[in-house]
Design an enzyme around this catalytic site. Structure first.
Site, PDB file in Angstrom:
ATOM      1  N   ALA A  32     -53.596  24.062 -51.564  1.00 29.88           N
ATOM      2  CA  ALA A  32     -54.186  22.908 -50.900  1.00 29.88           C
ATOM      3  C   ALA A  32     -55.221  22.310 -51.837  1.00 29.88           C
ATOM      4  O   ALA A  32     -55.821  23.009 -52.654  1.00 29.88           O
ATOM      5  CB  ALA A  32     -54.835  23.314 -49.578  1.00 29.88           C
ATOM      6  N   LEU A  36     -63.362  17.993 -52.635  1.00 27.15           N
ATOM      7  CA  LEU A  36     -64.395  18.882 -53.156  1.00 27.15           C
ATOM      8  C   LEU A  36     -63.844  20.044 -53.968  1.00 27.15           C
ATOM      9  O   LEU A  36     -64.552  20.614 -54.791  1.00 27.15           O
ATOM     10  CB  LEU A  36     -65.243  19.431 -52.007  1.00 27.15           C
ATOM     11  CG  LEU A  36     -65.961  18.411 -51.129  1.00 27.15           C
ATOM     12  CD1 LEU A  36     -66.829  19.121 -50.102  1.00 27.15           C
ATOM     13  CD2 LEU A  36     -66.800  17.468 -51.971  1.00 27.15           C
ATOM     14  N   GLY A  37     -62.617  20.430 -53.712  1.00 23.37           N
ATOM     15  CA  GLY A  37     -62.081  21.585 -54.405  1.00 23.37           C
ATOM     16  C   GLY A  37     -60.608  21.790 -54.125  1.00 23.37           C
ATOM     17  O   GLY A  37     -59.967  20.966 -53.474  1.00 23.37           O
ATOM     18  N   ASP A 218     -66.748  21.549 -38.239  1.00 24.14           N
ATOM     19  CA  ASP A 218     -65.630  20.751 -38.767  1.00 24.14           C
ATOM     20  C   ASP A 218     -64.259  21.276 -38.316  1.00 24.14           C
ATOM     21  O   ASP A 218     -63.394  21.549 -39.159  1.00 24.14           O
ATOM     22  CB  ASP A 218     -65.715  20.791 -40.299  1.00 24.14           C
ATOM     23  CG  ASP A 218     -65.192  19.541 -40.956  1.00 24.14           C
ATOM     24  OD1 ASP A 218     -65.076  18.510 -40.278  1.00 24.14           O
ATOM     25  OD2 ASP A 218     -64.904  19.585 -42.169  1.00 24.14           O
TER      26      ASP A 218
END
Length: 444
Positions: A32, A36-37, A218
């Site tokens: 994935a 951000l990363g 989140d």
């Protein structure tokens, strides 16, 4: 490819040598990727276990420094314009909200903080490596440890000792994306399973808000999965990504629990008391107006609780840790019925203006994150069960969060107050007698 290896060696503790000392394999094709990363599979050299490694993109902190400095200036300007900073008539400080958001955002790009959040989340729910049951570190309102959630919830084990600011090592836990209905259909996840999973999601947030006092802010579909088993076990909700998490003070958590119970009971007076405990009412708040609006919402059915659905599959009944006895379900059903039959004791015939009521409220920054979590959770919940609502799905687990003894004691006190309290049945009958000019019989 080469870009992934470069990112890996830059982020790994000890660089290239440090990585190969701990890991024997790395898949340079990401599982994935996000802004951000990105996440890659790897293998621990010591145990041969498959893990997931989250790598942070380069120069993120520099980007954050520039963008957040600009946003802070905007927040200060908005606060100077008074009502321009209100949302739905509720007063709030945008600088205060921004400061908390800034802190959370910076923590999100420090994977050591995310590792701490993930470890706390797993310990609060009593979930160990491999999804096994361990003792929960969280306590209910009665002071006793809450039961492990390993039967219905999963989260990857986090290797805090192998992680660093830009390098996060987690147990590899594959699952189906929570809103991927086609994949869930192929995996044999039934409509009844999905209703159960939506309830598990509400159960998880009731515990986080009211007992753990710590929650993931989140819970969108990308951070929630469904783990399906080949045997007869019920599927489990899987929580990923703890870069954004928020803590609550005792009165904030207790106030949220009081609000939920007041909605279950359709108790406008208790709703106002709960708002006060939460700290969301201004000193100048018109409490009578707020109570009248709550009562109006209850009378008009805008806030109502549905009874828990019965489940036919035997796999949901093999190890019920909450509402284990049918009598406990009957108690909750009776509580809901009693709330529906409660008489209106507040005059709301003319209605109450929403904006006028909202002017009595002020929003603390933590509740912005609570609202965000509830909104995202509601979207995922409705993708699983179109009839999902948080309060109805969470209500059966109030007894777990409070503890059976405290829950039953509170219910007995409530029934006693309903009859003998200052607003109880006897007080109302006495008032009626007096209004009719009648006198109560007395002993001679």
């Amino acid at each position: 490819g080469k870009e992934a290896w470069d990112l890996l060696y830059d982020a790994a503790p000890g660089g290239k040598a440090g990585f190969h000392k701990q890991f024997s394999d790395f898949d340079d094709v990401p599982l994935a990727a996000a802004s951000l990363g990105q996440v890659h599979r790897a293998t621990l050299r010591s145990s041969g276990e498959r893990v997931a490694i989250k790598l942070q993109r380069s120069r993120l902190r520099d980007i954050y420094d520039k963008d957040l400095a600009l946003m802070k200036k905007i927040a200060k300007i908005v606060d100077k314009f008074g009502k321009a900073g209100q949302v739905g008539g509720i007063e709030q400080s945008w600088v205060s909200i921004f400061n908390d958001a800034e802190s959370i955002l910076y923590r999100e790009i420090d994977y050591r903080d995310e590792a701490d959040n993930a470890i706390r989340f797993a310990n609060d729910f009593g979930i160990g490596l491999g999804g096994v049951e361990i003792e929960s570190t969280a306590k209910g309102k009665d002071g006793n440890a809450l039961p492990s959630a390993a039967e219905w919830l999963r989260t990857p084990y986090t290797y805090g000792d192998l992680s660093s600011e830009k390098f996060l090592v987690m147990e590899y836990v594959p699952s189906i994306k929570a809103n991927n209905n086609e994949a869930l259909d192929k995996a044999g996840v039934t409509l009844e399973d999905r209703e159960y999973l939506a309830e598990c999601l509400a159960h998880a947030y009731l515990r986080q808000f009211c007992a753990h006092k710590f929650f993931s802010t989140d819970p969108h579909a990308g951070n929630l999965g469904i783990e399906v088993f080949e045997d007869e076990r019920a599927p489990r909700v899987v929580f990923y990504d703890f870069g954004q998490a928020c803590s609550l003070a005792d009165d904030q958590a207790g106030g949220i629990l009081d609000v939920i119970e007041s909605i279950v009971d359709s108790d406008a007076k208790k709703s106002v008391s709960a708002f006060s405990r939460m700290g969301v009412l201004k000193d100048s708040a018109d409490l009578e107006m707020v109570q009248a609006k709550c009562q109006q919402n209850y009378d008009e059915g805008k806030l109502k609780v549905k009874k828990r659905k019965s489940r036919k599959s035997s796999r949901y009944n093999t190890k019920e840790k909450v509402l284990a006895k049918e009598s406990e379900k009957a108690e909750l059903d009776a509580r809901i019925d009693s709330a529906k039959q409660a008489k209106n004791t507040t005059d709301t015939s003319e209605g109450v203006n929403d904006l006028e009521v909202m002017a009595s409220f002020t929003l603390q920054s933590e509740y912005a994150f609570v609202a965000r979590a509830l909104s995202q959770m509601d979207g995922v919940g409705k993708s699983l069960d179109p009839e999902f609502d948080f309060i109805s799905a969470a209500a059966p687990y109030l007894v777990e969060v409070k503890g059976t003894g405290k829950y039953l004691t509170d219910e007995i006190k409530k029934k006693f107050t309903f009859v003998y309290g200052e607003d109880g049945i006897l007080a109302k009958e006495l008032q009626l007698f007096k209004s009719l000019g009648l006198k109560l019989p007395t002993k001679e």
